[in-house]
Design an enzyme around this catalytic site. Structure first.
Site, PDB file in Angstrom:
ATOM      1  CB  SER A 251      -0.904   0.005   1.238  1.00  0.00           C
ATOM      2  OG  SER A 251      -1.543   1.264   1.316  1.00  0.00           O
TER       3      SER A 251
ATOM      4  CG  HIS B  59      -3.860  -1.311  -1.949  1.00  0.00           C
ATOM      5  ND1 HIS B  59      -4.973  -1.996  -2.384  1.00  0.00           N
ATOM      6  CD2 HIS B  59      -4.291  -0.494  -0.961  1.00  0.00           C
ATOM      7  CE1 HIS B  59      -6.033  -1.616  -1.692  1.00  0.00           C
ATOM      8  NE2 HIS B  59      -5.644  -0.692  -0.818  1.00  0.00           N
TER       9      HIS B  59
ATOM     10  CG  ASP C  35      -5.192   2.813   0.330  1.00  0.00           C
ATOM     11  OD1 ASP C  35      -6.182   2.089   0.120  1.00  0.00           O
ATOM     12  OD2 ASP C  35      -4.177   2.428   0.937  1.00  0.00           O
TER      13      ASP C  35
ATOM     14  CG  MET D 103      -8.168   7.802   1.809  1.00  0.00           C
ATOM     15  SD  MET D 103      -7.268   7.901   3.350  1.00  0.00           S
ATOM     16  CE  MET D 103      -6.581   6.254   3.436  1.00  0.00           C
TER      17      MET D 103
ATOM     18  CG  HIS E 186      -9.270   0.694  -1.344  1.00  0.00           C
ATOM     19  ND1 HIS E 186      -8.762   0.521  -0.079  1.00  0.00           N
ATOM     20  CD2 HIS E 186     -10.628   0.689  -1.213  1.00  0.00           C
ATOM     21  CE1 HIS E 186      -9.762   0.418   0.785  1.00  0.00           C
ATOM     22  NE2 HIS E 186     -10.898   0.535   0.128  1.00  0.00           N
TER      23      HIS E 186
ATOM     24  CG  MET F 287     -11.250   3.823   1.129  1.00  0.00           C
ATOM     25  SD  MET F 287      -9.781   3.790   2.167  1.00  0.00           S
ATOM     26  CE  MET F 287      -8.530   3.933   0.910  1.00  0.00           C
TER      27      MET F 287
ATOM     28  CG  MET G  28     -12.049  -1.938   4.132  1.00  0.00           C
ATOM     29  SD  MET G  28     -10.424  -1.580   3.420  1.00  0.00           S
ATOM     30  CE  MET G  28      -9.567  -0.789   4.792  1.00  0.00           C
TER      31      MET G  28
ATOM     32  N   GLY H 167      -9.185   4.772   6.266  1.00  0.00           N
ATOM     33  CA  GLY H 167      -8.833   6.176   6.496  1.00  0.00           C
ATOM     34  C   GLY H 167      -7.358   6.368   6.823  1.00  0.00           C
TER      35      GLY H 167
ATOM     36  CG  ASP I  98      -6.528  -2.305   2.611  1.00  0.00           C
ATOM     37  OD1 ASP I  98      -5.504  -2.069   3.263  1.00  0.00           O
ATOM     38  OD2 ASP I  98      -7.064  -1.475   1.839  1.00  0.00           O
TER      39      ASP I  98
ATOM     40  N   GLY J 106      -3.765  -3.581   8.795  1.00  0.00           N
ATOM     41  CA  GLY J 106      -3.142  -4.277   9.926  1.00  0.00           C
ATOM     42  C   GLY J 106      -2.469  -5.582   9.573  1.00  0.00           C
TER      43      GLY J 106
HETATM   44  C1  DX5 Z   1      -6.623   2.108   4.997  1.00  0.00           C
HETATM   45  C2  DX5 Z   1      -6.050   1.720   3.643  1.00  0.00           C
HETATM   46  C3  DX5 Z   1      -4.984   0.711   3.684  1.00  0.00           C
HETATM   47  C4  DX5 Z   1      -3.797   1.076   4.483  1.00  0.00           C
HETATM   48  C5  DX5 Z   1      -3.236  -0.176   5.078  1.00  0.00           C
HETATM   49  O1  DX5 Z   1      -7.676   2.978   4.814  1.00  0.00           O
HETATM   50  O2  DX5 Z   1      -7.069   1.241   2.787  1.00  0.00           O
HETATM   51  O3  DX5 Z   1      -4.593   0.278   2.370  1.00  0.00           O
HETATM   52  O4  DX5 Z   1      -2.803   1.734   3.736  1.00  0.00           O
HETATM   53  O5  DX5 Z   1      -2.209   0.184   5.899  1.00  0.00           O
HETATM   54  P1  DX5 Z   1      -1.564  -0.776   6.970  1.00  0.00           P
HETATM   55  O6  DX5 Z   1      -1.053  -1.975   6.249  1.00  0.00           O
HETATM   56  O7  DX5 Z   1      -0.521   0.061   7.586  1.00  0.00           O
HETATM   57  O8  DX5 Z   1      -2.689  -1.147   7.932  1.00  0.00           O
HETATM   58 ZN    ZN Z   2      -6.690   0.215   0.751  1.00  0.00          ZN
END
Ligand code: DX5
Ligand code: ZN
Length: 217
Positions: free
Chosen positions: A6, A31, A33, A35, A64, A66, A138, A143, A176, A178
């Protein structure tokens, strides 16, 4: 197994060298993200960044979104070079709206994914599974990177694995949030196909950490 680093957790002062390290690893996806500060309480990247990364990497661009307006932003990121657009079920007001976004993305020749947040029932995905290429579960509230894995993702993944195999569908299951070596083992054992990992990869040696994940399979 597919590994999708990511880029949210990337060191942006080192973008090119980090893209090179990813390229030399077992990761085959990036990946990305998006937002909008509305669907989630944070802002990240716009389409110009996506287009620039696209120019410097031939890896599969897993975008992705969001965002509250998946109709608009799916188009914007398809133009910026997305290979796959994953939008959120919670951003749509009705089943018809979900189907129309799926169709719109497909019509542009791009793969389509659907995501749910930790509090959304996995069964709400059932009407769409045969129509999409990927489900994104998720395992944190979207976020921010660097949050802890929420274990209710595991039962959702196991249910989807069972449902997809039973019905002989080809939809991939992506997870996606943690992800580290411990949680990756749990999600793989539950049946996930694609691992997204941000802080775990970029806060350590990129290639070594991706290899650690790869060797879990
Ligand atoms: C969260 C994102 C993730 C995030 C994951 O909103 O969609 O892709 O970057 O980050 P880690 O792997 O640090 O939890
Ligand atoms: Zn993501």
């Amino acid at each position: 197994m597919i590994i999708a680093p990511s880029l949210l957790s990337m060191d942006f002062t080192q973008t090119l060298s980090q893209l090179k390290e990813i390229k030399e690893s077992q990761a085959t996806w990036l990946h990305f993200d998006v937002m909008d500060g509305h669907f989630v309480p944070n802002l990240s990247f716009g389409p110009d960044i996506c287009a620039q990364i696209r120019k410097h990497s031939d890896l599969f661009m897993d975008v992705h979104i969001m965002v509250s307006d998946p109709h608009y932003f799916s188009d914007v990121f398809i133009r910026a070079g997305a290979d796959l657009i994953t939008f959120h079920l919670e951003a749509c007001a009705s089943e018809e709206e979900v189907l129309s976004v799926i169709q719109k993305i497909r019509d542009k020749g791009v793969k389509v994914g659907l995501s749910i947040k930790p509090d959304t029932d996995v069964k709400s995905l059932i009407p769409f599974i045969s129509k999409i290429d990927l489900i994104l579960i998720m395992s944190v509230n979207p976020g921010y990177g660097g949050q802890s894995f929420i274990p209710n993702a595991l039962d959702k993944i196991a249910f989807l694995r069972y449902y997809i195999d039973l019905n002989k569908l080809s939809c991939l299951i992506e997870v996606d949030g943690g992800i580290n070596a411990d949680t990756a083992k749990l999600v793989l054992d539950s049946g996930a196909d694609v691992l997204v990992a941000g802080s775990y990869i970029f806060k350590h040696n990129i290639k070594e950490t991706i290899n650690t994940l790869w060797n879990l399979k």
